[in-house]
Design an enzyme around this catalytic site. Sequence first.
Site: not given
Ligand code: NDP
Length: 370
Positions: A141, A226
């Site tokens: 989401k 949410y």
């Molecule tokens: P993070 O920033 O921790 O992780 C995102 C990952 O995406 C990065 O670590 C990276 O992984 C990859 N990535 C690729 N391109 C980019 C970029 N330009 N900038 C930043 N990251 C990039 O985010 P979250 O894990 O907190 O959130 C990710 C998604 O999950 C979001 O859409 C958020 O809304 C959703 N979410 C949902 C939750 C829920 O409870 N359902 C809770 C938290 C988040 P890599 O280094 O491997 O390429």
Amino acid sequence: MFGTMTTRREFLKTGSLQMGFLSASGLLSARLAAKDVASAKPSLGVALVGLGTYATQQLLPALKQTKHCHLAGIVTGTPEKAAKWQKDEGVKAANVYDYKTYDRIIENPDIDVVYVVLPNSMHAEYTIRALNAGKHVICEKPMALSVAECDQMLAAAKKSGKTLSLGYRLHYDPFHQEAKRLGQEQVMGKVKLFEGGFGFRAGDPTQWRLRKALAGGGALMDVGVYVIQAARYCTGEEPVSLTAQEIKTDKVKFAEVDETVLWQMRFPSGVLASCTTSYHCNTDFLQVACEKGRYRISPSFGYKGMKGEVNGKPMEFAPVNQQAAHMDGIARQILTGEPALNVGGDEGRRDMKIIEAIYRAIASGREEKV
Ligand code: NDP
């Protein structure tokens, strides 16, 4: 982000409870067993796309507790993460992709489901590419940045014949299942007023969540969704119109995205909803006033630690691992045809339509139709 890292002790405890929760359905197990024997595929291979906080701290441990899924692949732009996950999690080198090689997933029979856990602006593209590669998709989401993008994703799912699900984990949480039952079955008479809020203090000013190009919006897109969901599933209705206000306390940090949004929704039966989301402070509750009583959950929207009450009496539910239950629910839909619980792409589109109406109402200062 919200919720803390699970300790080993809690992990084992929730794991055994989770197993109990799933094994309670003998009928389901029997159906699944028959189907599994027929297909010789007892568990679906999941590839996580974007190895950030949520994928690493929540989905990876949850995958170890699922009954019908397992980690099969990873997609990452960070070579150090690729090496670590291969070493620590036993991911095969052939099942490791980056964002350029991603489409080659089409050739990989180990991967059944692609789970998109990327910044919001990448959801539509990576979902559509995975669907075009013939994979089922779970997308985090908010579903996308606009209704138009949601439509493209739904069209790709239809064309591919694969399932498109959202990361709406709370449909698999017993406190929220009860909130939905109490409201929709009118256990205390008709719902009159829904109130809810979800927010946290956004720290790092350089994070992608504060960049419009990557996040699409601020607190509303991130955690306000949410509250929209809860208002919809507690009432069982779709809002017809709404008003909304945005408040910024820090115009520099939140120059590109919303910091705090308040919005008020009208539903066809006359139910009203008063909702808040924020990057300014912590808030985490839902409360529903019905004709003959009320219920409340607070904390409400995190991964665990919910507390609920119905007319002052506590709700008693054993905790579940929401993410494991959610992924297993989707896996059962794929394996047996048993419908998953309101986590389909059409749900994400409905929420996005409301989000667009909220931004329109902030801009116009008037009541807007949804
Ligand atoms: P993070 O920033 O921790 O992780 C995102 C990952 O995406 C990065 O670590 C990276 O992984 C990859 N990535 C690729 N391109 C980019 C970029 N330009 N900038 C930043 N990251 C990039 O985010 P979250 O894990 O907190 O959130 C990710 C998604 O999950 C979001 O859409 C958020 O809304 C959703 N979410 C949902 C939750 C829920 O409870 N359902 C809770 C938290 C988040 P890599 O280094 O491997 O390429």
